[in-house]
Scaffold this motif. Structure first.
Motif, PDB file in Angstrom:
ATOM      1  N   ASP A 366       0.844  -1.190   0.000  1.00  0.00           N
ATOM      2  CA  ASP A 366       0.000   0.000   0.000  1.00  0.00           C
ATOM      3  C   ASP A 366       0.887   1.250   0.000  1.00  0.00           C
ATOM      4  OD1 ASP A 366      -1.637   2.211   0.823  1.00  0.00           O
ATOM      5  OD2 ASP A 366      -3.148   0.749   1.422  1.00  0.00           O
ATOM      6  N   PRO A 367       0.645   2.201  -0.895  1.00  0.00           N
ATOM      7  CA  PRO A 367       1.472   3.415  -0.948  1.00  0.00           C
ATOM      8  C   PRO A 367       1.561   4.167   0.374  1.00  0.00           C
ATOM      9  CG  PRO A 367       0.080   3.273  -2.895  1.00  0.00           C
ATOM     10  CD  PRO A 367      -0.374   2.186  -1.959  1.00  0.00           C
ATOM     11  N   ASP A 368       0.519   4.094   1.204  1.00  0.00           N
ATOM     12  CA  ASP A 368       0.553   4.828   2.471  1.00  0.00           C
ATOM     13  C   ASP A 368       1.710   4.379   3.360  1.00  0.00           C
ATOM     14  OD1 ASP A 368      -1.626   6.327   1.768  1.00  0.00           O
ATOM     15  OD2 ASP A 368      -3.088   4.988   2.724  1.00  0.00           O
ATOM     16  N   GLY A 369       2.179   3.145   3.173  1.00  0.00           N
ATOM     17  CA  GLY A 369       3.271   2.648   4.001  1.00  0.00           C
ATOM     18  C   GLY A 369       4.612   3.313   3.718  1.00  0.00           C
ATOM     19  N   SER A 370       4.713   4.060   2.620  1.00  0.00           N
ATOM     20  CA  SER A 370       5.981   4.711   2.280  1.00  0.00           C
ATOM     21  C   SER A 370       5.980   6.209   2.583  1.00  0.00           C
ATOM     22  CB  SER A 370       6.295   4.500   0.792  1.00  0.00           C
ATOM     23  OG  SER A 370       5.291   5.069  -0.022  1.00  0.00           O
ATOM     24  N   VAL A 371       4.885   6.730   3.131  1.00  0.00           N
ATOM     25  CA  VAL A 371       4.768   8.171   3.355  1.00  0.00           C
ATOM     26  C   VAL A 371       5.859   8.676   4.306  1.00  0.00           C
ATOM     27  CG1 VAL A 371       3.328   9.967   4.375  1.00  0.00           C
ATOM     28  CG2 VAL A 371       2.320   8.298   2.800  1.00  0.00           C
ATOM     29  N   THR A 372       6.101   7.956   5.408  1.00  0.00           N
ATOM     30  CA  THR A 372       7.087   8.419   6.392  1.00  0.00           C
ATOM     31  C   THR A 372       8.485   8.485   5.788  1.00  0.00           C
ATOM     32  OG1 THR A 372       5.773   7.422   8.172  1.00  0.00           O
ATOM     33  CG2 THR A 372       8.056   8.007   8.667  1.00  0.00           C
ATOM     34  N   ALA A 373       8.867   7.459   5.045  1.00  0.00           N
ATOM     35  CA  ALA A 373      10.188   7.453   4.413  1.00  0.00           C
ATOM     36  C   ALA A 373      10.296   8.599   3.401  1.00  0.00           C
ATOM     37  CB  ALA A 373      10.444   6.110   3.740  1.00  0.00           C
ATOM     38  N   ARG A 374       9.250   8.812   2.662  1.00  0.00           N
ATOM     39  CA  ARG A 374       9.257   9.897   1.671  1.00  0.00           C
ATOM     40  C   ARG A 374       9.409  11.260   2.354  1.00  0.00           C
ATOM     41  NH1 ARG A 374       7.254  10.164  -3.277  1.00  0.00           N
ATOM     42  NH2 ARG A 374       7.086   8.275  -4.537  1.00  0.00           N
ATOM     43  N   LYS A 375       8.726  11.422   3.458  1.00  0.00           N
ATOM     44  CA  LYS A 375       8.776  12.706   4.158  1.00  0.00           C
ATOM     45  C   LYS A 375      10.183  13.025   4.624  1.00  0.00           C
ATOM     46  CE  LYS A 375       6.529  15.310   7.856  1.00  0.00           C
ATOM     47  NZ  LYS A 375       5.479  15.274   8.924  1.00  0.00           N
ATOM     48  N   THR A 376      10.863  12.045   5.184  1.00  0.00           N
ATOM     49  CA  THR A 376      12.222  12.296   5.671  1.00  0.00           C
ATOM     50  C   THR A 376      13.200  12.575   4.530  1.00  0.00           C
ATOM     51  OG1 THR A 376      12.723   9.922   5.640  1.00  0.00           O
ATOM     52  CG2 THR A 376      11.859  10.850   7.693  1.00  0.00           C
ATOM     53  N   LEU A 377      12.879  12.087   3.337  1.00  0.00           N
ATOM     54  CA  LEU A 377      13.752  12.308   2.192  1.00  0.00           C
ATOM     55  C   LEU A 377      13.396  13.563   1.395  1.00  0.00           C
ATOM     56  CD1 LEU A 377      14.008   8.628   0.896  1.00  0.00           C
ATOM     57  CD2 LEU A 377      15.798   9.951   2.058  1.00  0.00           C
ATOM     58  N   GLY A 378      12.327  14.237   1.806  1.00  0.00           N
ATOM     59  CA  GLY A 378      11.928  15.459   1.109  1.00  0.00           C
ATOM     60  C   GLY A 378      11.187  15.222  -0.180  1.00  0.00           C
ATOM     61  N   LEU A 379      10.556  14.056  -0.307  1.00  0.00           N
ATOM     62  CA  LEU A 379       9.763  13.749  -1.498  1.00  0.00           C
ATOM     63  C   LEU A 379       8.292  14.040  -1.239  1.00  0.00           C
ATOM     64  CD1 LEU A 379      11.476  10.365  -2.438  1.00  0.00           C
ATOM     65  CD2 LEU A 379      11.713  12.550  -3.658  1.00  0.00           C
ATOM     66  N   ALA A 380       7.505  14.032  -2.307  1.00  0.00           N
ATOM     67  CA  ALA A 380       6.068  14.274  -2.174  1.00  0.00           C
ATOM     68  C   ALA A 380       5.456  13.190  -1.288  1.00  0.00           C
ATOM     69  CB  ALA A 380       5.410  14.281  -3.551  1.00  0.00           C
ATOM     70  N   THR A 381       4.469  13.578  -0.470  1.00  0.00           N
ATOM     71  CA  THR A 381       3.883  12.645   0.499  1.00  0.00           C
ATOM     72  C   THR A 381       2.399  12.381   0.270  1.00  0.00           C
ATOM     73  OG1 THR A 381       3.466  14.497   2.014  1.00  0.00           O
ATOM     74  CG2 THR A 381       5.529  13.278   2.285  1.00  0.00           C
ATOM     75  N   ALA A 382       1.816  12.977  -0.779  1.00  0.00           N
ATOM     76  CA  ALA A 382       0.397  12.740  -1.082  1.00  0.00           C
ATOM     77  C   ALA A 382       0.306  11.766  -2.244  1.00  0.00           C
ATOM     78  CB  ALA A 382      -0.296  14.054  -1.423  1.00  0.00           C
TER      79      ALA A 382
END
Length: 401
Positions: A366-382
């Motif tokens: 599920d894409p929602d499981g990668s939101v935290t990792a994306r946030k710390t890397l400065g990537l889009a989170t939506a």
């Protein structure tokens, strides 16, 4: 009795001097001519055609004659070149200037150019050429647009083929060029073939320009400009791929570019790993229901398991920043479990067993499981929003993690 000549150097005899027994001296009772420096007399040139310092300078070249020749050679505004040539001939004759040959040549060439323009206008050839330049060349500003350029166009994207003015991507703009595709030379392939090529190439190149699909706004869509039959004659072989608003009368704001030119090394590493799984998701079977093609779904499940194994390998090999290590490690653990479930789905012997492992494996990617990792890397989170038929079903080509 003879009278000796005056002492000192004597000027040469001039046939136009006064008569008398002694050349160069006026007769008795005559008034001597007015003397000038260097031995000259009023109205006389004692040294003939040459002055005391050598030959006289040549006459100046007529400037109008030069202009007439330029207009005649370049063959633009031929009427102007003809008029300038005639004016130059009149001035040369009146002033004694040089340049008669240039004036005649300019007038002659301009006359020829004027005749050719008259014939072309009468036959419609000039109108055809201008239309080809105007429509075929698509306005020079369009042909100068390159990958990464943003532009505005009067009337929005519906009218951008006629005019496209480059503008900074930071502000609002009608379009952003994300690729320029060069098609093979040869005969004009036709609009249908060019459109098919644009569909394939532009959509393939879109993901290379926007590696992070989450950063692509929902209102963004793909447009492309094709060579016309007229522009093809002038050497146009480029398909211009453009991002624009789904509503052609609306604009986009900010650059959509997310590639090696705008992302850092950690962001690139994450997106390259995620892209492995996204490619597998795009290869989902055409059959919507497992019952309609169990072998095809099992083959796809095996591809998903292999992609998950490769993704986790890439994530573990990269050295992440301190604040990203924990979220990436947790994401990798979920992907390990997902790999096991997809492998069991690929080995299932019936539809029910397949669905059991498929559902578990799907939840773990599920894409929602990668939101935290994306946030710390400065990537889009939506996570991006997809059409209903692309959401959580077996035809899941649009999903990205």
């Amino acid at each position: 009795m003879s009278i000796p000549p005056p002492s000192g150097p004597q000027p040469p005899h001039d046939p136009r001097d006064f008569g008398g027994p002694y050349p160069g001296l006026p007769p008795q009772g005559a008034h001597p001519p007015q003397q000038f420096p260097y031995g000259g007399q009023q109205g006389l040139a004692p040294y003939g055609l040459y002055g005391p310092y050598g030959p006289r300078p040549p006459a100046a070249v007529n400037g109008v004659a030069v202009a007439a020749l330029v207009f005649g050679v370049l063959c633009f505004l031929p009427a102007v070149g003809l008029v300038l040539g005639l004016v130059a001939l009149w001035q040369i004759r009146r002033r004694g200037e040089r340049g008669r040959g240039m004036a005649i040549a300019g007038a002659a060439l301009s006359s020829l150019g004027l005749a050719l323009w008259t014939v072309s206008l009468a036959t419609g050839f000039a109108a055809d050429v201008w239309e080809a330049v105007e429509d075929g060349a698509r306005g020079n500003s369009v042909l100068t647009l390159r990958k990464g350029d943003c532009f505005d166009s009067p009337g929005g994207l519906e009218g951008w083929a006629a005019d496209a003015d480059p503008v900074p991507c930071a502000g609002e703009h009608d379009g952003e060029v994300f690729a320029v595709v060069t098609v093979p030379d040869g005969a004009f392939p036709g609009e249908d073939d060019l459109s098919a090529t644009a569909d394939d190439r532009c959509y393939d190149l879109r993901d290379a320009y926007v590696m992070d699909g989450w950063a692509l706004p929902a209102e963004a869509d793909v447009y492309y400009l094709l060579p016309s039959r007229e522009s093809w004659r002038f050497g146009d072989r480029e398909i211009t791929c453009v991002f624009g608003n789904r509503d052609a009368q609306q604009t986009l704001t900010g650059s959509l570019r997310r590639d090696e030119t705008t992302l850092d090394a950690h962001q690139l590493a994450y997106l390259e790993a995620a892209d492995v799984l996204n490619d597998a998701l795009d290869r989902a079977p055409e059959a919507e229901y497992v019952e309609d093609d169990l072998p095809g779904h099992k083959e796809w499940a095996a591809e998903m398991a292999a992609a998950l194994a490769e993704q986790t390998r890439l994530l573990r090999e990269h050295r992440w920043p301190a604040d990203a290590q924990r979220p990436v490690r947790e994401l990798t653990a979920d992907l390990d479990e997902a790999e096991e479930e997809w492998a069991k789905a690929a080995a299932s012997g019936d539809v029910d067993t397949y669905y059991e492992h498929y559902d578990r494996g799907w939840d773990l990617v599920d894409p929602d499981g990668s939101v935290t990792a994306r946030k710390t890397l400065g990537l889009a989170t939506a996570p991006p929003v997809y059409d209903e038929e692309a959401e959580r079903d077996t035809d899941s080509g649009g999903m990205q993690v």
